[in-house]
Design a protein around this motif. Structure first.
Motif, PDB file in Angstrom:
ATOM      1  N   GLN A   1      46.343  13.284 112.570  1.00  0.00           N
ATOM      2  CA  GLN A   1      45.971  12.593 113.805  1.00  0.00           C
ATOM      3  C   GLN A   1      44.753  11.697 113.584  1.00  0.00           C
ATOM      4  OE1 GLN A   1      45.417  15.700 116.705  1.00  0.00           O
ATOM      5  NE2 GLN A   1      47.594  15.745 117.275  1.00  0.00           N
ATOM      6  N   GLN A  47      45.876   8.485 112.106  1.00  0.00           N
ATOM      7  CA  GLN A  47      46.505   7.653 113.133  1.00  0.00           C
ATOM      8  C   GLN A  47      45.458   7.045 114.065  1.00  0.00           C
ATOM      9  OE1 GLN A  47      49.080  10.831 114.525  1.00  0.00           O
ATOM     10  NE2 GLN A  47      50.900   9.774 113.730  1.00  0.00           N
ATOM     11  N   ALA A  73      43.801   4.070 112.392  1.00  0.00           N
ATOM     12  CA  ALA A  73      44.703   2.914 112.395  1.00  0.00           C
ATOM     13  C   ALA A  73      44.743   2.264 113.763  1.00  0.00           C
ATOM     14  CB  ALA A  73      46.093   3.345 111.955  1.00  0.00           C
ATOM     15  N   ALA A  74      44.821   3.083 114.823  1.00  0.00           N
ATOM     16  CA  ALA A  74      44.899   2.551 116.184  1.00  0.00           C
ATOM     17  C   ALA A  74      43.610   1.846 116.584  1.00  0.00           C
ATOM     18  CB  ALA A  74      45.208   3.676 117.170  1.00  0.00           C
ATOM     19  N   LEU A  91      46.186   4.783 122.369  1.00  0.00           N
ATOM     20  CA  LEU A  91      46.111   5.978 121.518  1.00  0.00           C
ATOM     21  C   LEU A  91      47.261   6.933 121.798  1.00  0.00           C
ATOM     22  CD1 LEU A  91      42.256   6.669 121.477  1.00  0.00           C
ATOM     23  CD2 LEU A  91      43.644   5.251 119.940  1.00  0.00           C
ATOM     24  N   ALA A 122      50.220   6.109 122.584  1.00  0.00           N
ATOM     25  CA  ALA A 122      51.385   5.549 121.893  1.00  0.00           C
ATOM     26  C   ALA A 122      51.399   5.909 120.416  1.00  0.00           C
ATOM     27  CB  ALA A 122      51.404   4.038 122.063  1.00  0.00           C
ATOM     28  N   HIS A 123      50.237   6.217 119.865  1.00  0.00           N
ATOM     29  CA  HIS A 123      50.138   6.635 118.464  1.00  0.00           C
ATOM     30  C   HIS A 123      50.152   8.157 118.313  1.00  0.00           C
ATOM     31  CE1 HIS A 123      48.963   2.439 117.874  1.00  0.00           C
ATOM     32  NE2 HIS A 123      49.133   2.619 116.570  1.00  0.00           N
ATOM     33  N   ILE A 156      48.093  10.348 119.722  1.00  0.00           N
ATOM     34  CA  ILE A 156      46.738  10.897 119.655  1.00  0.00           C
ATOM     35  C   ILE A 156      46.363  11.446 121.031  1.00  0.00           C
ATOM     36  CG2 ILE A 156      44.309  10.357 119.203  1.00  0.00           C
ATOM     37  CD1 ILE A 156      45.527   7.910 117.562  1.00  0.00           C
TER      38      ILE A 156
END
Length: 412
Positions: A264, A267, A270-271, A316, A318-319, A321
């Motif tokens: 997480q 991710q 990246a986000a 977030l 959407a990722h 998280i």
């Protein structure tokens, strides 16, 4: 919003269980309300003239001048006024104990005994009775004189020592959390005793106290001390063992980001547009992130402060998280409604209904039901007294569902 209307609900999981509710304020009334939601017949014993203390705790009050504090924990009950010192009323209370399956009380230790209604005395009246006593600090003599107030227990029980904006600034939780947790533990204890009674044929004494409940409910903080000798302090909105797991500033309001593992975190980086941060040795593992939390806080804050909390919630999430804005109560109910949780219910007939928070338990075959709005003081005294003076084979009054949502004549 669920409208419970005048329809007759299906029989609940605890249908047929009679609860003698000698409780007031919050911890024990919360437990007895759960029993009522699950179908038990809950008869609330109140002092004539004044009733439960929370009938007078406000603001806020409804348009009909009812204290919302009382409304929050007293649905699905009937109010029966009785003075434990009055001979006639005491006779009725003894008869209620004789017919009840459960008795729940949260007076100071010794109070019920002075009125001839202690566990030992009640068990002689009804050996099958499950008797639950809720105290602040237990029943030993040293604890009996201590007042069991939630705020006090939050302080002496250590919760405030780990709650607040920073070291030296302890604060209480925004609700009487210890009372609610104690009510839940009491309900579990009573259910366990009822299950045991199916085998033994005997009731038993269930004891729950606020301090013990809090120490158990502080879970990792408590066992960090008992197993490793670690005495935690205030970390604000940070977590002692996980990072990042805290509030971050958005451009308009704070947003929570709760990262539970390294995947997480990768991710998240990246986000946020900082993918290289996931490979920084200071942040590559959870243990490293906790050790370098100040540097990590500054790195993430530099990104989150540029956009709104709702923006980060959408991006977030959407990722994958875990994150979300800090909602107020109105926004929280709106979110629950949007998610189909039916967190708000309307209880009672149209001309006398009240909106309450729903019971969160879902049962597929024996669902919770909202049979009665919180009662007026002494509202059901006459019908309960008629039942107590009838032959013992007669069912308790709430078993007759045809008029369960109709207001009963008040007896003040």
């Amino acid at each position: 919003m669920i409208d419970t209307g005048p329809q007759s609900p299906p029989a609940g999981a605890l249908a047929g269980i009679v609860v003698a509710d000698f409780s007031r304020v919050l911890a024990a009334p919360y437990a007895t309300m759960l029993f009522g939601d699950l179908g038990a017949d809950v008869i609330k014993i109140e002092r004539p003239g004044t009733g439960d203390d929370t009938r007078h705790w406000g603001p806020p009050f409804t348009a009909d001048h009812e204290a919302t504090y009382f409304l929050s924990v007293n649905r699905n009950k009937r109010s029966f006024t009785a003075d434990m010192s009055d001979k006639a009323d005491h006779h009725d209370l003894v008869e209620l104990i004789r017919r009840a399956d459960v008795l729940i009380e949260n007076f100071r230790p010794g109070t019920m005994a002075r009125h001839g209604l202690s566990y030992d005395q009640a068990a002689r009246i009804n050996p099958r009775l499950v008797y639950c006593s809720i105290t602040g600090f237990g029943s030993d003599q040293a604890a009996a004189a201590l007042p069991g107030y939630d705020l006090l227990v939050q302080a002496v029980g250590g919760l405030m020592s780990v709650t607040g904006p920073g070291p030296g600034e302890p604060v209480k939780a925004g609700v009487a959390l210890v009372d609610v947790l104690t009510g839940l533990h009491a309900a579990i204890g009573v259910l366990a005793a009822l299950r045991a009674r199916e085998t033994t044929g005997r009731g038993q004494l269930v004891e729950v106290n606020l301090l013990g409940t809090l120490l158990s409910s502080m879970v990792n903080q408590s066992v960090g001390y008992t197993a490793a000798g670690a005495v935690p302090g205030i970390l604000g909105n940070r977590h002692p063992s996980i990072a990042p797991y805290q509030l971050f500033p958005g451009s308009d309001r704070p947003v929570v980001i709760a990262v539970g593992n390294d995947r997480q975190f990768t991710q998240l980086c990246a986000a946020l547009g900082i993918p290289e941060t996931a490979h920084d040795p200071r942040f590559a593992t959870n243990t490293a992130r906790v050790a370098h939390i100040d540097e990590l806080d500054r790195t993430i804050t530099a990104k989150t402060v540029g956009q709104t909390a709702d923006h980060w919630y959408q991006v977030l999430s959407a990722h994958g998280i875990p994150c979300g804005p800090v909602n107020d109560i109105a926004e929280a109910f709106a979110m629950a409604n949007a998610l189909g949780l039916d967190a708000r219910i309307t209880v009672g007939p149209d001309e006398d209904s009240v909106d309450l928070a729903a019971n969160p338990i879902t049962l597929s075959d024996t669902p919770v039901s909202y049979v009665r709005r919180p009662p007026r003081l002494g509202q059901h005294a006459d019908e309960v007294r008629d039942w107590l003076n009838s032959p013992s084979a007669v069912e308790p009054p709430q078993h007759h569902h045809s008029n369960n949502n109709e207001p009963m004549g008040a007896h003040q």
